[in-house]
Write an enzyme that holds these catalytic residues in place. Structure first.
Site, short mmCIF file in Angstrom:
data_model
loop_
_atom_site.label_atom_id
_atom_site.label_comp_id
_atom_site.label_asym_id
_atom_site.label_seq_id
_atom_site.Cartn_x
_atom_site.Cartn_y
_atom_site.Cartn_z
N ARG A 37 0.82 -1.21 0.00
CA ARG A 37 0.00 0.00 0.00
C ARG A 37 0.86 1.27 0.00
O ARG A 37 0.34 2.37 0.12
CB ARG A 37 -0.97 0.00 1.19
CG ARG A 37 -1.87 -1.24 1.23
CD ARG A 37 -3.15 -1.00 1.99
NE ARG A 37 -3.94 0.09 1.44
CZ ARG A 37 -4.71 0.00 0.36
NH1 ARG A 37 -4.83 -1.15 -0.27
NH2 ARG A 37 -5.37 1.04 -0.07
N HIS A 67 8.24 -6.24 -7.21
CA HIS A 67 6.93 -5.68 -7.59
C HIS A 67 6.74 -4.35 -6.85
O HIS A 67 6.86 -4.29 -5.63
CB HIS A 67 5.82 -6.67 -7.22
CG HIS A 67 4.50 -6.38 -7.89
ND1 HIS A 67 3.89 -5.15 -7.84
CD2 HIS A 67 3.68 -7.17 -8.62
CE1 HIS A 67 2.74 -5.20 -8.52
NE2 HIS A 67 2.59 -6.41 -9.01
N TYR A 70 1.21 -1.59 -5.29
CA TYR A 70 0.17 -1.47 -6.32
C TYR A 70 -0.67 -0.21 -6.18
O TYR A 70 -1.53 0.05 -7.00
CB TYR A 70 -0.69 -2.74 -6.43
CG TYR A 70 -1.24 -3.29 -5.14
CD1 TYR A 70 -2.20 -2.60 -4.44
CD2 TYR A 70 -0.79 -4.52 -4.65
CE1 TYR A 70 -2.70 -3.11 -3.25
CE2 TYR A 70 -1.29 -5.03 -3.47
CZ TYR A 70 -2.24 -4.33 -2.78
OH TYR A 70 -2.72 -4.84 -1.61
N HIS A 108 2.39 -1.85 -12.00
CA HIS A 108 1.11 -1.64 -12.67
C HIS A 108 1.21 -0.26 -13.31
O HIS A 108 1.58 0.70 -12.62
CB HIS A 108 -0.04 -1.68 -11.67
CG HIS A 108 -0.20 -3.01 -11.00
ND1 HIS A 108 -1.15 -3.26 -10.04
CD2 HIS A 108 0.47 -4.18 -11.17
CE1 HIS A 108 -1.06 -4.53 -9.65
NE2 HIS A 108 -0.08 -5.09 -10.31
N GLU A 143 3.05 -4.31 -16.25
CA GLU A 143 2.20 -5.50 -16.16
C GLU A 143 0.93 -5.33 -16.98
O GLU A 143 0.32 -4.25 -16.97
CB GLU A 143 1.86 -5.78 -14.68
CG GLU A 143 1.05 -7.06 -14.50
CD GLU A 143 0.94 -7.51 -13.05
OE1 GLU A 143 1.59 -6.91 -12.16
OE2 GLU A 143 0.19 -8.48 -12.81
N ASP A 177 0.39 -11.17 -17.08
CA ASP A 177 -0.33 -11.86 -16.00
C ASP A 177 -1.48 -12.63 -16.65
O ASP A 177 -2.36 -12.03 -17.29
CB ASP A 177 -0.85 -10.82 -15.00
CG ASP A 177 -1.51 -11.44 -13.77
OD1 ASP A 177 -2.41 -12.30 -13.95
OD2 ASP A 177 -1.14 -11.07 -12.64
N HIS A 180 -4.91 -11.55 -15.59
CA HIS A 180 -5.26 -10.22 -16.08
C HIS A 180 -5.59 -10.21 -17.57
O HIS A 180 -6.57 -9.58 -17.98
CB HIS A 180 -4.12 -9.23 -15.80
CG HIS A 180 -3.84 -9.01 -14.35
ND1 HIS A 180 -2.85 -8.18 -13.90
CD2 HIS A 180 -4.44 -9.52 -13.24
CE1 HIS A 180 -2.83 -8.20 -12.57
NE2 HIS A 180 -3.78 -9.00 -12.14
N HIS A 212 3.21 -13.80 -14.88
CA HIS A 212 2.49 -14.09 -13.64
C HIS A 212 1.49 -15.19 -13.97
O HIS A 212 0.61 -14.99 -14.79
CB HIS A 212 1.73 -12.85 -13.15
CG HIS A 212 2.62 -11.83 -12.50
ND1 HIS A 212 2.18 -10.55 -12.24
CD2 HIS A 212 3.88 -11.90 -12.05
CE1 HIS A 212 3.16 -9.88 -11.66
NE2 HIS A 212 4.20 -10.68 -11.53
N ASP A 225 -10.15 -9.12 -12.09
CA ASP A 225 -8.89 -9.31 -11.37
C ASP A 225 -9.06 -10.03 -10.04
O ASP A 225 -8.71 -9.49 -8.99
CB ASP A 225 -8.17 -7.96 -11.18
CG ASP A 225 -6.74 -8.15 -10.68
OD1 ASP A 225 -6.27 -9.29 -10.58
OD2 ASP A 225 -6.10 -7.13 -10.36
N HIS A 227 -7.72 -13.47 -8.61
CA HIS A 227 -6.87 -14.63 -8.91
C HIS A 227 -7.47 -15.89 -8.29
O HIS A 227 -8.10 -15.83 -7.24
CB HIS A 227 -5.46 -14.45 -8.34
CG HIS A 227 -4.75 -13.25 -8.90
ND1 HIS A 227 -3.42 -13.02 -8.69
CD2 HIS A 227 -5.17 -12.22 -9.68
CE1 HIS A 227 -3.06 -11.90 -9.30
NE2 HIS A 227 -4.11 -11.39 -9.89
N GLU A 257 0.92 -16.16 -8.33
CA GLU A 257 0.31 -15.17 -7.41
C GLU A 257 -1.06 -15.70 -7.03
O GLU A 257 -2.05 -14.97 -7.03
CB GLU A 257 0.16 -13.82 -8.10
CG GLU A 257 1.45 -13.18 -8.56
CD GLU A 257 1.18 -11.89 -9.32
OE1 GLU A 257 0.32 -11.89 -10.23
OE2 GLU A 257 1.82 -10.88 -8.99
#
Ligand code: FE
Ligand code: FE
Ligand code: ZN
Length: 283
Positions: A37, A67, A70, A108, A143, A177, A180, A212, A225, A227, A257
């Site tokens: 975050r 990564h 996000y 992202h 991504e 991904d 995605h 991914h 989105d 997973h 993921e």
């Protein structure tokens, strides 16, 4: 070589994460550079990084993927948010040179928050033109996104448009991904070859640097989105095995993921993928 791993925590340091990877049969892993975050990254610890290099050497780990948080949004309509994204990207890229040179850093692209994709594409490219350095050894990956909310990068055209505006584009690649792209409307279950042809035509397959590997809880084109564990979602295990065995993809690093509460879930998926991996001349 089959390069397969999953997302792991670096809360106990990089050496511990590399040991976790090895303990589940992985030879690569992905980690968040800092709290997903946002916020400040933990100070790098040189003895941990030395131990990390030693574990990687003994366990045959030659590839890692960082990564970005996000919540980063270099295409925000708020200047503080754009400023924070720039500072974080620059700081993360600097840190990557210390953690392990020559690796991959995934982000992202951003969300246009009502400004329209065109405006966002320009802002994202401008951010990359600010933070990329000629001498950096890290490759920054954009991504492919599911297209939930106002996410940019859910079509290959949007990603290509960003890359086209980046001056140091040799430092830029794409991370695909599977959840995605499926949610974005690319049917990799029925038409993997066609999707990859389209990727090659629009972006260039040589830009593709990491995968991914996730199943999806939702149908193709749902833009959700969510997973799912391999084989329990709408893409299906066989289609995901076809991804790891595809001649154009099989030498790329793959990162799970999938939603698991502990490492054993990943160990099981890695074992099933290793069993389903076709043994070609190179593996
Ligand atoms: Fe991601
Ligand atoms: Fe992902
Ligand atoms: Zn996702």
């Amino acid at each position: 070589m089959f390069t397969i791993g999953c997302h792991l925590s670096i809360a106990k340091g990089f050496a511990a994460a590399a040991r976790d990877a090895a303990s589940i049969g992985a030879n690569t892993f992905q980690f968040f550079t800092r709290n997903p975050r946002g916020g400040k990254a933990k100070e790098l610890n040189s003895s941990d990084l030395q131990a990390f290099a030693d574990v990687c050497e003994s366990e045959g780990i030659t590839r890692i993927l960082a990564h970005a948080p996000y919540t980063l949004n270099p295409s925000s309509n708020k200047s503080e948010t754009c400023q924070f994204a720039l500072q974080t990207l620059a700081d993360d890229l600097r840190r990557m040179e210390h953690i392990m040179p020559g690796q991959l850093y995934n982000m992202h692209p951003g969300s246009h928050v009502g400004q329209g994709a065109g405006v966002a594409i320009d802002k994202i490219a401008e951010a990359l033109n600010t933070v990329l350095e000629p001498q950096q050894t890290t490759t920054l990956l954009l991504e492919t996104m599911a297209g939930k909310g106002s996410e940019v990068g859910c079509t290959f055209e949007e990603l290509a448009a960003i890359i086209d505006c980046v001056q140091l584009s040799s430092h830029v690649g794409v991370c695909l991904d599977t959840c995605h792209v499926w949610d974005g409307g690319y049917d990799i279950s029925q038409n993997l070859a066609g999707v990859l042809e389209e990727f090659d035509r629009v972006i260039g397959i040589e830009r593709l640097r990491a995968i991914h590997l996730n199943d999806s809880k939702n149908p193709c084109g749902a833009h959700k989105d969510r997973h799912e564990k391999l084989g329990l979602g709408r893409i299906g295990f066989d289609a995901l095995v076809a991804v790891v065995n595809h001649p154009a993809l099989r030498e790329l690093p793959f990162f799970l993921e999938t939603p698991h509460d502990d490492l054993s879930g990943y160990a099981d998926e890695i074992m099933r993928l290793r069993n389903a991996r076709e043994h070609g001349l190179d593996s």
